[in-house]
Design a protein around this motif. Sequence first.
Motif, short mmCIF file in Angstrom:
data_model
loop_
_atom_site.label_atom_id
_atom_site.label_comp_id
_atom_site.label_asym_id
_atom_site.label_seq_id
_atom_site.Cartn_x
_atom_site.Cartn_y
_atom_site.Cartn_z
N LEU A 280 0.84 -1.09 -0.06
CA LEU A 280 0.27 -0.13 0.09
C LEU A 280 0.84 1.32 0.09
CD1 LEU A 280 -2.98 1.19 0.46
CD2 LEU A 280 -2.46 1.10 2.74
N ASP A 281 1.21 1.92 -1.36
CA ASP A 281 2.09 2.70 -1.33
C ASP A 281 1.52 3.96 -0.35
OD1 ASP A 281 0.09 3.38 -3.19
OD2 ASP A 281 1.22 4.04 -4.78
N PHE A 282 0.48 4.47 -0.57
CA PHE A 282 -0.01 5.45 0.09
C PHE A 282 -1.56 5.12 0.53
CE2 PHE A 282 -2.44 9.47 0.10
CZ PHE A 282 -1.69 10.18 1.17
N ALA A 283 -2.06 5.84 1.42
CA ALA A 283 -3.57 5.82 1.54
C ALA A 283 -3.84 7.29 2.32
CB ALA A 283 -4.08 4.67 2.27
N PRO A 284 -4.86 7.78 2.11
CA PRO A 284 -5.18 9.05 2.91
C PRO A 284 -5.55 8.76 4.39
CG PRO A 284 -6.34 8.99 0.91
CD PRO A 284 -5.59 7.58 1.11
N GLY B 69 -8.51 5.65 6.36
CA GLY B 69 -7.72 4.87 6.99
C GLY B 69 -7.00 3.71 6.44
N HIS B 70 -6.00 3.35 7.25
CA HIS B 70 -5.48 1.89 6.87
C HIS B 70 -4.85 1.25 8.35
CE1 HIS B 70 -1.20 3.52 7.34
NE2 HIS B 70 -1.66 4.67 6.76
N PRO B 71 -4.61 -0.10 8.05
CA PRO B 71 -4.42 -0.72 9.46
C PRO B 71 -2.81 -0.09 9.97
CG PRO B 71 -4.16 -2.18 7.49
CD PRO B 71 -4.88 -0.94 7.10
N GLY C 275 0.75 9.46 9.08
CA GLY C 275 0.44 8.06 9.67
C GLY C 275 0.64 7.28 8.03
N HIS C 276 1.70 8.03 7.27
CA HIS C 276 1.93 7.37 5.95
C HIS C 276 2.21 5.96 6.39
CE1 HIS C 276 4.15 6.59 2.30
NE2 HIS C 276 3.50 7.75 1.60
N PRO C 277 1.74 4.88 5.29
CA PRO C 277 1.95 3.63 5.50
C PRO C 277 3.37 3.17 5.58
CG PRO C 277 0.73 3.96 3.48
CD PRO C 277 0.75 5.21 4.18
N VAL C 278 4.18 3.82 4.61
CA VAL C 278 5.65 3.13 4.51
C VAL C 278 6.33 3.89 5.97
CG1 VAL C 278 7.73 3.20 3.50
CG2 VAL C 278 5.52 3.39 2.16
N ALA C 279 5.89 4.95 6.36
CA ALA C 279 6.58 5.29 7.58
C ALA C 279 5.99 4.57 8.99
CB ALA C 279 6.43 6.90 7.75
N ALA C 280 4.72 4.09 8.77
CA ALA C 280 4.11 3.41 9.92
C ALA C 280 4.79 2.10 10.03
CB ALA C 280 2.70 3.45 9.73
#
Length: 454
Positions: A91-95, A100-102, A336-341
């Motif tokens: 998931l490269d990016f999700a707002p 949201g994203h997990p 809360g960027h998915p790659v950073a998270a």
Amino acid sequence: MASQTQPPAAAPASIDFASMDGVDLDHFWMPFTNNRFFKQNPRLFVAASDMHYTTADGRQVLDATAGLWCVNAGHGRAAITDAVTRAAQTLDFAPTFQLGHPLAFRLASDVARIMPAGMDRVFFTNSGSESADTALKMALAYHHARGDHTRFRLIGRQRGYHGTNFGGLSVGGIGGNRRRFVSQVWGVDHLSHTHGQAVRFCRGMQPGNGALAEELEELVALHGPETIAAVIVEPVAGSTGVLVPPQGYLQALRDITRKHGILLIFDEVITGFGRLGKATAAEYFGVTPDIITTAKGLTNGTVPMGAVIASREVHDTVVNGSPEGIEFYHGYTYSGHPVAAAAGLATLGLYREEGLFENAAALAAHWEAAAHALADCPHVIDVRNLGLVAGIELAPRDGTVGARAMEAFHRAFDAGLLIRVTGDIIALSPPLMISAAQIDTIFGMLREILNDLA
Ligand code: PXG
Ligand code: PLP
């Protein structure tokens, strides 16, 4: 002329990440850098692993600064880089605005788990500067939600560093960072820094000095408690040269802020994630603020990310006390960027599995002894330490503040040791995976450098 005509761009797939071939230094306007000097005398890293960087000319440099106080688990840790790769592929990016994203929720829970009791609501940012501005706005939103509309003043501290955005800059106490930017946040005031009458060559905490915290009572009397929203301090000031607080000072700030309904913000961008041998300085000192700002060690520096942790009371007041709809008009595209998270989840996992905070705590005494052993070196006028942080202050050369430490910095780099300098203070903060032998290497190399320094 090369800077006038743009070179053909390399196809990204063909870039050799560790090569300087074809690199043009002109276009990147570097942050907090003497650009003209650097571009004449470039010093570059091309790779990093565990405790060492590799320079562009193929040398190993021992990292005594965890990058910029951020690589707490050491460099190039596979657990983190694998998580980053997998997250980007999944998931490269999700707002996170109304969606949201997990991974962001998982990381918020993991962060909350290591915060002081009652501090378990997590707002994501992309840096320490954004964390500082977010925390200040959160404090204003809290008072507003309570109907306390006159509380707008923000109190910082001399020699405080809270990043470079307008809020953090305004409460910050570094003249050079502020003076050129006249349009700052209004109504700000500053406490004195804690280094006024500091005992030189003090090991660990400074002796008690209640008067310093009492200054806050004076500001309250001056401005009126009903006008003050928040006080923000670094528990241990990092960037301005490792200023260790006096015994009892942070608790006194806590008592005074609580008495007057003022929120207390600890900026833990440096002290968070094990630097003092605990998850937070709040835990280390046994003082719980209302809001904690973090960044850096949250993702081991691998992907930019910060987090602001609010008490349940601050969160619930804002969220439950606002009209139906968006409760806090604040956020970043990449909160809360998915790659950073993913980097954060893997980083906190490494801290747990390898007991890195405990390693820092276990080595703190050795670190202290090794740092203070430099007391007899030429030019050294103070040594101070706490956890895995040390500040070594040098006497300035006549008329040229910072020149001696800057020369030490360059000599250290050329000898294979990365240190930080601010003014004439050397600041050290190694990755928490460091060994006792590597601590001895750092201070042994520094001794030689100081002995050779004019
Ligand atoms: N608060 C504190 C306490 C910091 O130390 C920031 C906020 C800002 O974080 P960002 O991620 O926006 O840079 C910091 C950053 C140094 C040095 O040489 C220190 C920092 C950054 C760069 C260099 O001491 N601290
Ligand atoms: N400037 C413009 C024109 C924007 O549209 C946005 C975000 O949408 C921003 C600034 C803020 O960017 P960020 O959310 O990455 O902080």
